[in-house]
Structure formats: C-alpha cells, structure tokens
Design an enzyme around this catalytic site. Structure first.
Site, PDB file in Angstrom:
ATOM      1  N   LYS A   1     -10.518  36.917  23.486  1.00  0.00           N
ATOM      2  CA  LYS A   1     -11.237  38.264  23.885  1.00  0.00           C
ATOM      3  C   LYS A   1     -12.778  38.128  23.906  1.00  0.00           C
ATOM      4  CE  LYS A   1      -6.921  39.040  25.211  1.00  0.00           C
ATOM      5  NZ  LYS A   1      -6.079  38.798  27.081  1.00  0.00           N
TER       6      LYS A   1
ATOM      7  N   HIS B   1       0.251  32.638  32.078  1.00  0.00           N
ATOM      8  CA  HIS B   1       0.860  34.437  31.652  1.00  0.00           C
ATOM      9  C   HIS B   1       1.586  34.300  31.090  1.00  0.00           C
ATOM     10  CE1 HIS B   1      -0.302  38.116  29.996  1.00  0.00           C
ATOM     11  NE2 HIS B   1      -1.482  37.723  30.220  1.00  0.00           N
TER      12      HIS B   1
END
Length: 372
Positions: free
Chosen positions: A158, A290
């Site tokens: 991230k 995802h």
C-alpha cells in the site's frame, strides 16, 4: 428445484493489532456467508461483504422471504431483482445459485462454465502495509519477508496513507532488502491527484520489477487516467469498486487503463463478474481480479480466472495473478486451500469441489452487538 431454506452466517473477528491502507485502519475483519438449500436437499454457498447489521436485517426481512419457494434455476432473474435492493447481496445469492446448478448437473463450477484452461492459478500476496506504530515500515518488511519465505514472488503493498516521502522510503527499503527479486504492485486506493501520482515515475524508472500501480487517482477521473497512463512506465490498473461491466467501458474506450481489477463481491453477480473478465480480453487487456475480502468469493474468482483464455498468444498458458490476502484474517481459512510456491491448485469436485470449514462459522459467529 424449489428453494426451501436460506441460512445466514454473520462472522466477526477483532484483530490483534490494527492494520490498514490509505483509507484508514481496520480493527476487525467480518464475513457474511449464506447457504441456500432446495427442497431436494441441494446446497449452495455464497458470500457477501458489507456491515453485518445491514446484511442480517436485509436478508431476514426481505431477501429470504423473496427467495423461499422460487426456482433455484432462475438465477439471472432472481439476481436482477435482488440487486435493485442491495447489489452486494445479489452477488452472494448468485454464487449460491451457481453452485446449486452445478451440483444438480453433476458438474464442477468450471465444467458448468464450459471447462477450464488450467488447474493452477498464480497468486500475489496482498498486504495492508500500515500499522499504528512508529516502526510500521519494519513491520511491513517483516510481513513481506515471511510471504517471500512461503514461496510468493509477486506482492502488492500500500501507498497513499502516509506522506509521499515516507511512502517512498518504505518502497525503497522494500526494493533494497529484496534486491528486485519480487515483482511488486503498488496500491494507492485512489488517494492521489494526477500530479502527485506522476512523481512515482522517478522510482519506477530505477527498477524493472513492477507489476502495476493500482488506482493512483479517483476512478471517475477518466481523462487524467489516460494522461497518467501515457506518462508512467509501469501499467496502470483499477476497478475493484466498479459495480457493473458498463462501468468499465469509459476506461476501456479511452484506453485509460492497462489492467482491470474487478471484484466479484462488488459487482452484480458472478455472471457480471465473468463478463468483466471477458471484456478485458475483447479490448486486448489484462485482468488481475481483486479478491481481498473472503475465501469463498476468492474461490469463485479463481474458477473464473481458470476459465479465462490466456492474455498473450505468445504463451497459451499465461494468466494473470489473483489477489491472496496474507494478513491476519481467520476467514480466509473457511475455504481450506493452501498456496504453494505462489500458486494454488483448484479443487476438481462437484460444485465448488471442497468442503467449507464449518467450525470457523461457529467459532466467530457475530453476537449481534454493535462494533466499530
């Protein structure tokens, strides 16, 4: 095949230590499973993601009464109605009805979809890189080190949740520690503007082991995505929160994106999700789904990826990786699949081909109390 019963399984687990992304910290993980049973005793399982009180109330008061007595084979029409009430619930119902249809025919999910091209799917280890401690970078590197030791050679970390300088320090430390031996995707969760996102090119140009940069800016800024794609040397990906195939069209028609990241739990059913994968192929693009929130939806994602033609004619077995959550989360074990060397072998039995770990459903059943 008339629907006789629908059971719900709301699950909650409070994390030992919070972790998060650019959207903030997670203090718990939740899971909501449904089981649809026909009068002949055929069962199908589905998974939904949302706030548990909303899901439990919605199923008890509206969705379950609607489904009882309906034909389980009317999947498309039932899902079309439910998605008007709550789209994510429609996705879970579509999974359960898909399994019932496969079981009734004596097929696996992939066989019912026309057969698979492969029995093993590559994975990337997905991290929530931030923690609420001063040494969050070291904690992140430790988690990546563990995943690498477990055989993962593709990862996603991230960015966007700290200052630009701090995030770059994190990624530089990651690259220096692993010497470019891992393929790395960066996920910003739509946290930048285009000017800031372009600054990552300084780092991208120094290394060649990038997978993509995911959702660097808000997904509705289509023209900025097109310009950004032209200015970066790594692929640009996105789309995990898009709700239908039609939502991808502006990005595809303007050539604003390189890789699609649809999520079955956010779309309008398993059929719409599969259409989004095929749409990528029609536009000559890659698609790396995802699949962060649950084990059952991840299994359906793997099945769909197994049935997708290769993205490159240079290698007829090439397929893009699927997301694999490696963070603290007991619900990923509900479907007892274990990756090996960064790949997972799919079950081949009837329906989903694997028995769920029902002990987890009892252990973590939500008690109805408010949680934050």
């Amino acid at each position: 095949m008339e629907i006789a019963k629908v059971d719900t399984f709301p699950l909650l687990y409070r994390l030992t230590h919070p972790y998060g992304d650019a959207n903030g910290y997670k203090k718990y993980r939740s899971c909501f499973l449904i089981r649809i049973t026909t009068r002949s005793g055929i069962e199908g399982w589905g998974e939904v993601i949302d706030w548990l009180p909303v899901l439990e109330k919605g199923f008890r008061e509206r969705i379950i009464p609607f489904l009882i007595g309906k034909k389980a084979t009317d999947r498309l029409s039932l899902v079309k109605i439910i998605k008007k009430w709550h789209q994510r619930s429609a996705s879970g119902v579509s999974q359960a009805l898909t399994e019932i249809a496969a079981k009734s025919a004596g097929f696996s999910i992939c066989e019912m979809w026309g057969g698979s091209w492969r029995s093993s799917i590559p994975l990337y280890a997905s991290f929530q890189s931030y923690s609420d401690t001063p040494d969050w970078i070291n904690r992140s590197l430790h988690l990546v080190e563990k995943a690498a030791a477990d055989g993962f050679d593709q990862i996603k970390v991230k960015i966007g949740g700290r200052s630009f300088a701090e995030d770059q320090s994190h990624i530089l430390a990651l690259q220096r520690q692993f010497g470019g031996t891992l393929q790395v995707a960066l996920d910003a969760n739509q946290s930048y503007d285009a000017a800031t996102a372009r600054q990552w090119e300084r780092l991208f140009s120094e290394w060649s082991n990038w997978l993509w940069i995911e959702e660097p800016i808000p997904m509705n800024q289509v023209q900025d995505y097109k310009l950004l794609r032209a200015s970066l040397s790594v692929p640009v990906s996105g789309g995990e929160n898009l709700k239908s195939v039609a939502d991808f069209l502006p990005l595809l028609e303007t050539r604003a994106i390189d890789i699609l990241n649809p999520d079955v739990m956010h779309m309008d059913g398993i059929d719409g999700f599969r259409e989004s994968l095929q749409l990528a192929r029609h536009f000559g693009l890659r698609v790396s789904p995802h699949s962060y929130d649950g084990g059952l939806c991840r299994l359906y994602t793997l099945f769909a990826q197994a049935c997708l033609p290769a993205w490159s004619k240079m290698n007829d077995d090439s397929i893009e990786p699927v997301e694999w959550d490696v963070m603290e989360n007991p619900f990923t074990s509900i479907v007892p699949l274990q990756p090996e060397n960064g790949h997972v072998t799919l079950p081949q039995g009837i329906g989903i081909g694997i028995e769920l770990d029902l002990s987890i459903l009892e252990k973590y059943r939500w008690d109805g109390r408010t949680y934050v």
